[in-house]
Design a protein around this motif. Structure first.
Motif, PDB file in Angstrom:
ATOM      1  N   ILE A 204       0.665  -1.392   0.366  1.00 46.56           N
ATOM      2  CA  ILE A 204       0.146   0.139  -0.068  1.00 46.56           C
ATOM      3  C   ILE A 204       0.912   1.427   0.007  1.00 46.56           C
ATOM      4  CG2 ILE A 204      -1.274   1.321   0.935  1.00 46.56           C
ATOM      5  CD1 ILE A 204      -2.787  -1.295   1.977  1.00 46.56           C
ATOM      6  N   GLY A 205       1.350   0.969   0.676  1.00 49.10           N
ATOM      7  CA  GLY A 205       2.736   2.239   0.332  1.00 49.10           C
ATOM      8  C   GLY A 205       3.671   2.546  -0.730  1.00 49.10           C
ATOM      9  N   HIS A 206       3.700   1.771  -1.226  1.00 48.68           N
ATOM     10  CA  HIS A 206       4.647   1.984  -3.037  1.00 48.68           C
ATOM     11  C   HIS A 206       3.165   2.516  -3.891  1.00 48.68           C
ATOM     12  CE1 HIS A 206       8.771   0.915  -2.416  1.00 48.68           C
ATOM     13  NE2 HIS A 206       8.107   0.204  -1.252  1.00 48.68           N
ATOM     14  N   MET A 207       1.872   1.357  -3.759  1.00 43.89           N
ATOM     15  CA  MET A 207       1.072   2.743  -4.565  1.00 43.89           C
ATOM     16  C   MET A 207       0.555   3.845  -3.950  1.00 43.89           C
ATOM     17  SD  MET A 207      -1.962  -1.160  -4.665  1.00 43.89           S
ATOM     18  CE  MET A 207      -1.367  -2.262  -5.579  1.00 43.89           C
ATOM     19  N   GLN A 208       0.640   4.285  -2.735  1.00 46.47           N
ATOM     20  CA  GLN A 208       0.470   5.706  -2.606  1.00 46.47           C
ATOM     21  C   GLN A 208       2.069   6.639  -2.629  1.00 46.47           C
ATOM     22  OE1 GLN A 208      -1.017   5.345   1.339  1.00 46.47           O
ATOM     23  NE2 GLN A 208      -2.924   4.442   0.456  1.00 46.47           N
ATOM     24  N   SER A 209       2.864   5.920  -3.585  1.00 43.66           N
ATOM     25  CA  SER A 209       4.294   6.802  -3.360  1.00 43.66           C
ATOM     26  C   SER A 209       4.710   7.047  -2.307  1.00 43.66           C
ATOM     27  CB  SER A 209       4.178   8.334  -3.747  1.00 43.66           C
ATOM     28  OG  SER A 209       3.464   7.597  -5.020  1.00 43.66           O
ATOM     29  N   ARG A 210       4.937   5.326  -1.330  1.00 43.77           N
ATOM     30  CA  ARG A 210       5.522   6.341   0.132  1.00 43.77           C
ATOM     31  C   ARG A 210       5.942   5.038   0.044  1.00 43.77           C
ATOM     32  NH1 ARG A 210       2.760   4.805   4.543  1.00 43.77           N
ATOM     33  NH2 ARG A 210       0.838   4.310   2.924  1.00 43.77           N
ATOM     34  N   MET A 211       6.888   4.657   1.186  1.00 42.19           N
ATOM     35  CA  MET A 211       7.953   3.527   1.465  1.00 42.19           C
ATOM     36  C   MET A 211       7.590   2.648   2.228  1.00 42.19           C
ATOM     37  SD  MET A 211      11.127   4.986  -0.564  1.00 42.19           S
ATOM     38  CE  MET A 211      12.370   4.425   0.016  1.00 42.19           C
TER      39      MET A 211
ATOM     40  N   LEU B  36     -14.046 -11.595  -0.001  1.00 37.68           N
ATOM     41  CA  LEU B  36     -14.057  -9.415   0.867  1.00 37.68           C
ATOM     42  C   LEU B  36     -14.919  -9.347   1.723  1.00 37.68           C
ATOM     43  CD1 LEU B  36     -13.115  -7.683  -1.846  1.00 37.68           C
ATOM     44  CD2 LEU B  36     -11.595  -8.493  -0.658  1.00 37.68           C
ATOM     45  N   ALA B  37     -16.511  -9.462   1.686  1.00 40.88           N
ATOM     46  CA  ALA B  37     -17.184  -9.160   2.877  1.00 40.88           C
ATOM     47  C   ALA B  37     -17.080 -10.064   4.261  1.00 40.88           C
ATOM     48  CB  ALA B  37     -18.514  -9.430   1.979  1.00 40.88           C
ATOM     49  N   GLU B  38     -16.862 -11.082   3.494  1.00 43.47           N
ATOM     50  CA  GLU B  38     -16.832 -12.395   4.543  1.00 43.47           C
ATOM     51  C   GLU B  38     -15.782 -12.392   5.828  1.00 43.47           C
ATOM     52  OE1 GLU B  38     -19.119 -14.534   4.478  1.00 43.47           O
ATOM     53  OE2 GLU B  38     -18.501 -16.452   6.079  1.00 43.47           O
ATOM     54  N   THR B  39     -14.577 -11.579   4.979  1.00 42.40           N
ATOM     55  CA  THR B  39     -13.165 -11.543   5.976  1.00 42.40           C
ATOM     56  C   THR B  39     -13.275 -10.388   6.698  1.00 42.40           C
ATOM     57  OG1 THR B  39     -12.104 -11.286   3.688  1.00 42.40           O
ATOM     58  CG2 THR B  39     -12.042 -13.532   5.216  1.00 42.40           C
ATOM     59  N   ASN B  40     -14.283  -8.983   6.164  1.00 40.48           N
ATOM     60  CA  ASN B  40     -14.845  -7.532   6.476  1.00 40.48           C
ATOM     61  C   ASN B  40     -13.190  -6.710   6.436  1.00 40.48           C
ATOM     62  OD1 ASN B  40     -17.101  -8.556   7.876  1.00 40.48           O
ATOM     63  ND2 ASN B  40     -15.246  -8.723   9.644  1.00 40.48           N
ATOM     64  N   ARG B  41     -13.044  -7.235   4.305  1.00 40.55           N
ATOM     65  CA  ARG B  41     -11.474  -5.954   3.923  1.00 40.55           C
ATOM     66  C   ARG B  41     -12.458  -5.181   3.385  1.00 40.55           C
ATOM     67  NH1 ARG B  41      -7.045  -6.161   5.645  1.00 40.55           N
ATOM     68  NH2 ARG B  41      -6.057  -5.530   3.810  1.00 40.55           N
ATOM     69  N   VAL B  42     -12.084  -3.959   3.075  1.00 45.37           N
ATOM     70  CA  VAL B  42     -12.065  -2.803   2.569  1.00 45.37           C
ATOM     71  C   VAL B  42     -12.642  -3.433   0.808  1.00 45.37           C
ATOM     72  CG1 VAL B  42     -11.480  -0.883   1.108  1.00 45.37           C
ATOM     73  CG2 VAL B  42     -10.657  -1.757   3.269  1.00 45.37           C
ATOM     74  N   PRO B  43     -13.178  -3.013   0.456  1.00 47.37           N
ATOM     75  CA  PRO B  43     -14.148  -2.327   0.415  1.00 47.37           C
ATOM     76  C   PRO B  43     -15.996  -2.657   1.188  1.00 47.37           C
ATOM     77  CG  PRO B  43     -14.718  -3.224  -1.874  1.00 47.37           C
ATOM     78  CD  PRO B  43     -13.884  -3.554  -1.010  1.00 47.37           C
ATOM     79  N   PHE B  44     -15.477  -3.927   1.688  1.00 44.84           N
ATOM     80  CA  PHE B  44     -16.832  -4.301   2.775  1.00 44.84           C
ATOM     81  C   PHE B  44     -16.515  -4.217   3.891  1.00 44.84           C
ATOM     82  CE2 PHE B  44     -17.436  -6.375  -1.456  1.00 44.84           C
ATOM     83  CZ  PHE B  44     -18.318  -6.063  -2.250  1.00 44.84           C
ATOM     84  N   ASP B  45     -15.506  -2.958   4.897  1.00 39.37           N
ATOM     85  CA  ASP B  45     -15.341  -3.254   6.150  1.00 39.37           C
ATOM     86  C   ASP B  45     -15.954  -2.676   6.829  1.00 39.37           C
ATOM     87  OD1 ASP B  45     -14.020  -0.709   4.947  1.00 39.37           O
ATOM     88  OD2 ASP B  45     -12.242  -1.169   6.454  1.00 39.37           O
TER      89      ASP B  45
ATOM     90  N   TRP C  25      -4.178  -4.530  -3.391  1.00 40.80           N
ATOM     91  CA  TRP C  25      -4.651  -4.073  -4.315  1.00 40.80           C
ATOM     92  C   TRP C  25      -5.991  -3.160  -3.741  1.00 40.80           C
ATOM     93  CZ3 TRP C  25      -4.561  -6.247 -10.017  1.00 40.80           C
ATOM     94  CH2 TRP C  25      -4.402  -5.236 -11.045  1.00 40.80           C
ATOM     95  N   ILE C  26      -7.084  -4.022  -3.342  1.00 39.74           N
ATOM     96  CA  ILE C  26      -8.509  -2.873  -3.376  1.00 39.74           C
ATOM     97  C   ILE C  26      -8.259  -2.257  -2.688  1.00 39.74           C
ATOM     98  CG2 ILE C  26     -10.448  -4.009  -2.933  1.00 39.74           C
ATOM     99  CD1 ILE C  26     -10.301  -6.585  -4.742  1.00 39.74           C
ATOM    100  N   ARG C  27      -7.602  -2.316  -1.197  1.00 40.60           N
ATOM    101  CA  ARG C  27      -7.838  -1.957  -0.269  1.00 40.60           C
ATOM    102  C   ARG C  27      -6.715  -0.160  -0.769  1.00 40.60           C
ATOM    103  NH1 ARG C  27      -4.284  -2.313   5.664  1.00 40.60           N
ATOM    104  NH2 ARG C  27      -5.539  -0.475   6.377  1.00 40.60           N
ATOM    105  N   ALA C  28      -6.739  -0.896  -1.695  1.00 41.94           N
ATOM    106  CA  ALA C  28      -5.287   1.107  -1.699  1.00 41.94           C
ATOM    107  C   ALA C  28      -6.284   1.869  -3.011  1.00 41.94           C
ATOM    108  CB  ALA C  28      -3.661   1.112  -2.355  1.00 41.94           C
TER     109      ALA C  28
END
Lengths: 170, 323
Positions: free
Chosen positions: B35-42, B199-208, B285-288
């Motif tokens: 997620i860091g690299h996807m948002q141009s962070r380290m 995704l929904a069953e594990t409460n991950r983004v976009p269903f968190d 990837w989806i979370r980011a």
């Protein structure tokens, strides 16, 4: 006493104890949780009878869906009032008396039964060779097709009834 | 079962569970880096080379944090709630075949076993939310119960197509049935429904929504701290691993793949892990990328689109099998 008998003894005793816990807890959420433990014990008993499929379905349907719905409704109730009110009506000694009489009756009857039903074609080996899901499916869709369809019709009626009650204007 | 066979199962279990828990611990490093690299962070950089010791530092911190319990909490349930989740997540791994003919328990009802445990895991969130006696936790718990019931149906129905094609609910047999082609091609509808429901069953983004931090502080986990919170965290990641493993096994052929030279039977494990981590990467990837769903959209999506789609898939699979 053999190991299977010991297992059965444990499950029989603890299931009875758990059922009592379910009806005597003051907090309905605790009742539901003891019921969850009870359902898991029932699933273990199915495993004990070599019925893996039924054990899995017991957990998925009862523990996973129906009980979660119970919990959902109970959590929306006002529990504070529920906890201070008296638990049982005045008639409970009569109910307990009838229960004891029925239990004695049941024990006597079970003791009298000596003849076991003849073994069917689905012995443990036959089921294992064919697979649980396939053998249940075959029996359900051939021999017991009519009862199966009646059960699904009853469920359909219940669903339509719920929709009619919930949505006055469709 | 003889004593030596039981001992073998015991050793296998300890090995798999400890390796699995190390993966669960390090996947959060992987997540923060991705997620860091996807948002141009380290991402984490300070502890160890490129932050490699970060998960260990985090674990030590969480372990020694004070364990705070709200005074009005329902203590026994508050204690037990996170543990249910971890146990359900970790014991699901038992039936997933890691390489050829290797899974701790070769169950005939493997898929149903995983579905059963994932429905038990939902109790952890519901009870944690209720027992905390806080309005944010409670709302998180309520949302989770409704969400899990809805998406469990779609997920179970989407796997029916796979079971019909393989003629078995045993995960080893399902992998073997994919020798002539992965099920992702004929079961593409089931795959899409399964992955989004997972995704929904594990409460991950976009269903968190159960932990939606913008509206519910931290949802069901608001009142938890220290090690108990870490258990919730572990349960979520263990659930992610199990769902990714199930997706890899049911749709991408599990451990099957060309023989990697000099690796022997381990080549199966490498293929399996590559497929599994591909799914984990997609989770991150989806979370980011995606924003959170609205609650009524979530319910509508589950009941009005996924369940009919999964049923349609069963009908099509059945027709193709008959013809």
């Amino acid at each position: 006493m053999t190991l299977p008998q010991l297992f059965f003894l444990y499950f029989a005793v603890s299931m009875t104890g758990l059922s009592l816990l379910v009806v005597t807890r003051r907090n309905p959420v605790h009742s539901v949780l003891w019921m969850l433990v009870l359902f898991l014990h029932i699933a273990a008993l199915y495993l004990f009878l070599n019925a893996e499929f039924l054990a899995a379905i017991q957990i998925i349907v009862y523990a996973g869906a129906i009980l979660v719905l119970f919990l959902f409704v109970i959590m929306l109730l006002n529990l504070r009032r529920e906890e201070t009110e008296r638990m049982f009506q005045d008639q409970w000694p009569v109910g307990a008396g009838i229960g004891v009489v029925l239990a004695v009756f049941f024990v006597v009857i079970v003791g009298k039964i000596a003849v076991l039903a003849p073994l069917g074609e689905y012995s443990i080996d036959a089921v294992q060779a064919e697979g649980h899901i396939m053998s249940i499916g075959k029996v359900l869709y051939t021999k017991f097709l009519l009862p199966f369809e009646i059960a699904s019709l009853i469920l359909l009626v219940a669903i339509i009834g719920a929709v009619v009650l919930a949505k006055k204007r469709i | 079962m003889s004593v030596s066979a039981m001992l073998l199962v015991f050793i296998k279990t300890i090995l798999v569970v400890s390796v699995f828990l190390i993966h669960v611990m390090y996947v959060q490093y992987f997540e923060r880096k991705v997620i860091g690299h996807m948002q141009s962070r380290m991402g984490p950089m300070r502890v160890g080379w490129h932050g490699l010791l970060q998960p260990i530092a985090d674990s030590i911190k969480l372990f020694f944090k004070e364990d705070i319990i709200p005074s009005a909490a329902d203590r026994p349930i508050f204690y037990i709630a996170p543990i249910i989740g971890v146990i359900a997540g970790v014991s699901s791994v038992a039936v997933i075949p890691l390489w050829e003919n290797f899974s701790i328990a070769n169950l005939n009802v493997g898929i149903l076993y995983i579905l059963a445990l994932s429905s038990i895991a939902s109790y952890s969130v519901i009870l944690g939310g209720w027992a905390s006696n806080s309005k944010y936790s409670f709302l998180g718990g309520l949302r989770s119960s409704a969400q899990v019931i809805s998406y469990e149906i779609a997920m179970g129905l989407s796997l029916v197509g796979v079971m019909m094609m393989a003629g078995s609910a045993n995960l080893n047999d399902i992998v073997k049935a994919q020798a002539n082609g992965w099920f992702i091609v004929p079961q593409i509808i089931a795959f899409v429904v399964f992955f989004i429901s997972a995704l929904a069953e594990t409460n991950r983004v976009p269903f968190d929504l159960p932990e939606a931090e913008t509206e519910l502080v931290s949802g069901f986990a608001t009142e938890y701290s220290g090690m108990r919170w870490a258990l919730f965290f572990m349960a979520e990641y263990a659930g992610m691993f199990v769902m990714s493993g199930l997706a890899a096994t049911c749709f991408l052929g599990g451990w099957s793949g060309p023989q990697i030279p000099f690796m022997g039977t381990m080549s199966g494990l490498i293929w399996f892990l590559m497929k599994l981590y591909m799914f984990i990467f997609i989770y991150f990837w989806i979370r980011a990328t995606l924003p959170r769903y609205r609650y009524d959209q979530l319910m509508g999506l589950g009941w009005k689109i996924f369940i009919p789609l999964a049923l349609l898939n069963i009908v099509i699979t059945g027709l193709v099998k008959i013809l």
